[in-house]
Design a protein around this motif. Structure first.
Motif, PDB file in Angstrom:
ATOM      1  N   ALA A  77       0.831  -1.201   0.000  1.00  0.00           N
ATOM      2  CA  ALA A  77       0.000   0.000   0.000  1.00  0.00           C
ATOM      3  C   ALA A  77       0.871   1.259   0.000  1.00  0.00           C
ATOM      4  N   LEU A  78       1.956   1.229   0.746  1.00  0.00           N
ATOM      5  CA  LEU A  78       2.888   2.372   0.764  1.00  0.00           C
ATOM      6  C   LEU A  78       3.489   2.614  -0.617  1.00  0.00           C
ATOM      7  N   ARG A  79       3.966   1.547  -1.252  1.00  0.00           N
ATOM      8  CA  ARG A  79       4.566   1.697  -2.584  1.00  0.00           C
ATOM      9  C   ARG A  79       3.532   2.209  -3.591  1.00  0.00           C
ATOM     10  N   TRP A  80       2.315   1.669  -3.527  1.00  0.00           N
ATOM     11  CA  TRP A  80       1.255   2.114  -4.434  1.00  0.00           C
ATOM     12  C   TRP A  80       0.948   3.592  -4.200  1.00  0.00           C
ATOM     13  N   ALA A  81       0.854   3.988  -2.945  1.00  0.00           N
ATOM     14  CA  ALA A  81       0.530   5.376  -2.612  1.00  0.00           C
ATOM     15  C   ALA A  81       1.587   6.345  -3.127  1.00  0.00           C
TER      16      ALA A  81
ATOM     17  N   GLU B  88       3.482   5.896  -5.777  1.00  0.00           N
ATOM     18  CA  GLU B  88       3.283   5.999  -7.228  1.00  0.00           C
ATOM     19  C   GLU B  88       2.155   6.989  -7.530  1.00  0.00           C
ATOM     20  N   GLN B  89       1.058   6.888  -6.793  1.00  0.00           N
ATOM     21  CA  GLN B  89      -0.067   7.792  -6.998  1.00  0.00           C
ATOM     22  C   GLN B  89       0.306   9.228  -6.621  1.00  0.00           C
ATOM     23  N   ALA B  90       1.098   9.394  -5.583  1.00  0.00           N
ATOM     24  CA  ALA B  90       1.512  10.729  -5.144  1.00  0.00           C
ATOM     25  C   ALA B  90       2.312  11.436  -6.234  1.00  0.00           C
ATOM     26  N   HIS B  91       3.124  10.687  -6.966  1.00  0.00           N
ATOM     27  CA  HIS B  91       3.873  11.290  -8.070  1.00  0.00           C
ATOM     28  C   HIS B  91       2.921  11.750  -9.178  1.00  0.00           C
ATOM     29  N   VAL B  92       1.927  10.956  -9.481  1.00  0.00           N
ATOM     30  CA  VAL B  92       0.957  11.298 -10.517  1.00  0.00           C
ATOM     31  C   VAL B  92       0.127  12.513 -10.090  1.00  0.00           C
ATOM     32  N   LEU B  93      -0.281  12.537  -8.827  1.00  0.00           N
ATOM     33  CA  LEU B  93      -1.160  13.589  -8.321  1.00  0.00           C
ATOM     34  C   LEU B  93      -0.419  14.783  -7.736  1.00  0.00           C
ATOM     35  N   ASP B  94       0.914  14.717  -7.729  1.00  0.00           N
ATOM     36  CA  ASP B  94       1.755  15.767  -7.157  1.00  0.00           C
ATOM     37  C   ASP B  94       1.329  16.099  -5.722  1.00  0.00           C
ATOM     38  N   THR B  95       1.391  15.083  -4.872  1.00  0.00           N
ATOM     39  CA  THR B  95       0.982  15.240  -3.481  1.00  0.00           C
ATOM     40  C   THR B  95       1.941  14.489  -2.563  1.00  0.00           C
ATOM     41  N   GLN B  96       1.635  14.457  -1.289  1.00  0.00           N
ATOM     42  CA  GLN B  96       2.449  13.807  -0.274  1.00  0.00           C
ATOM     43  C   GLN B  96       1.764  12.541   0.221  1.00  0.00           C
ATOM     44  N   VAL B  97       2.553  11.671   0.877  1.00  0.00           N
ATOM     45  CA  VAL B  97       2.037  10.453   1.491  1.00  0.00           C
ATOM     46  C   VAL B  97       2.326  10.513   2.985  1.00  0.00           C
ATOM     47  N   VAL B  98       1.315  10.225   3.784  1.00  0.00           N
ATOM     48  CA  VAL B  98       1.500  10.157   5.228  1.00  0.00           C
ATOM     49  C   VAL B  98       1.280   8.701   5.640  1.00  0.00           C
ATOM     50  N   ALA B  99       2.363   8.051   6.066  1.00  0.00           N
ATOM     51  CA  ALA B  99       2.307   6.668   6.536  1.00  0.00           C
ATOM     52  C   ALA B  99       1.977   6.705   8.018  1.00  0.00           C
ATOM     53  N   VAL B 100       0.794   6.217   8.377  1.00  0.00           N
ATOM     54  CA  VAL B 100       0.299   6.313   9.752  1.00  0.00           C
ATOM     55  C   VAL B 100       0.311   4.936  10.408  1.00  0.00           C
TER      56      VAL B 100
ATOM     57  N   VAL C 194      14.129   6.228   0.586  1.00  0.00           N
ATOM     58  CA  VAL C 194      12.758   6.569   0.963  1.00  0.00           C
ATOM     59  C   VAL C 194      12.402   7.853   0.230  1.00  0.00           C
ATOM     60  N   ASP C 195      11.305   7.797  -0.496  1.00  0.00           N
ATOM     61  CA  ASP C 195      10.867   8.942  -1.278  1.00  0.00           C
ATOM     62  C   ASP C 195      10.628  10.136  -0.355  1.00  0.00           C
ATOM     63  N   PRO C 196      11.094  11.325  -0.749  1.00  0.00           N
ATOM     64  CA  PRO C 196      10.902  12.510   0.106  1.00  0.00           C
ATOM     65  C   PRO C 196       9.435  12.904   0.272  1.00  0.00           C
ATOM     66  N   ARG C 197       8.552  12.338  -0.524  1.00  0.00           N
ATOM     67  CA  ARG C 197       7.126  12.624  -0.383  1.00  0.00           C
ATOM     68  C   ARG C 197       6.515  11.910   0.821  1.00  0.00           C
ATOM     69  N   VAL C 198       7.246  10.954   1.399  1.00  0.00           N
ATOM     70  CA  VAL C 198       6.705  10.131   2.486  1.00  0.00           C
ATOM     71  C   VAL C 198       7.051  10.735   3.838  1.00  0.00           C
ATOM     72  N   ARG C 199       6.022  10.883   4.655  1.00  0.00           N
ATOM     73  CA  ARG C 199       6.204  11.310   6.047  1.00  0.00           C
ATOM     74  C   ARG C 199       5.611  10.219   6.924  1.00  0.00           C
TER      75      ARG C 199
END
Length: 169
Positions: free
Chosen positions: A23-27, A29-41, A85-90
């Motif tokens: 799910a993290l890896r998929w998110a 990929e989507q974050a790059h497409v949507l130009d957004t961030q991922v928050v791993a909770v 670790v992608d810089p989009r991930v927090r």
């Protein structure tokens, strides 16, 4: 006060499983497409009940339990991405029941991504109780990402993410 993560993020529930790594890896990929961030909770709760006859030295303190939860989160992020670790991930560690924490953090997010175990040979459900409740109650779209193949886990060893934050739910 109810705290949420924000509107331009993808929230991912992390429990240490192969499915949550997928799910993290998929998110991402989507974050790059949507130009957004991922928050791993990762939601954790202190163990409240121990057998009364258990030795005190065997009972972990709340601080020790929090430390183990933080390590599980960091290890899962490293296992999902390897050394880079992608810089989009927090990564975010939050004390509280998983369903409540995930729904609060996802409020206003683009979506909530959760891992889904593969169907078993004994016909057990592929979606666990946390996933089922999130699907039922979420105000944002929920994506159930199936567990990936074992060969997809990066072979590189990563350093622990330095952006893990503890929060109160």
């Amino acid at each position: 006060m109810t705290e949420h993560t924000g509107s331009r993020v993808i929230v991912v529930g992390v429990d240490g499983s192969k499915a949550s790594r997928a799910a993290l890896r998929w998110a991402v990929e989507q974050a790059h497409v949507l130009d957004t961030q991922v928050v791993a909770v990762h939601a954790w709760e202190p163990a409240a009940a121990f057998a009364p006859y258990a030795p005190v030295s065997e009972r972990p303190t709340t601080a020790e339990q929090r430390e183990r939860a933080a390590e599980l989160l960091a290890t899962t992020v490293r296992a999902a991405f390897g050394a880079r670790v992608d810089p989009r991930v927090r990564a975010l560690l939050v004390e509280g029941p998983p369903v409540r924490v995930l729904l609060q953090r996802a409020r206003g997010a683009l979506l909530l991504a959760l891992g889904r175990a593969p169907h078993s040979q004994w016909e057990l459900p592929a979606v666990g109780p946390v996933g089922r409740e999130c699907l039922r109650r979420s105000a944002v779209p929920v994506v159930m990402v199936p567990a990936s193949d074992p060969g997809e886990v990066p072979s590189e060893t990563a350093q622990a993410p330095d952006r893990i934050r503890s929060g109160a739910a």
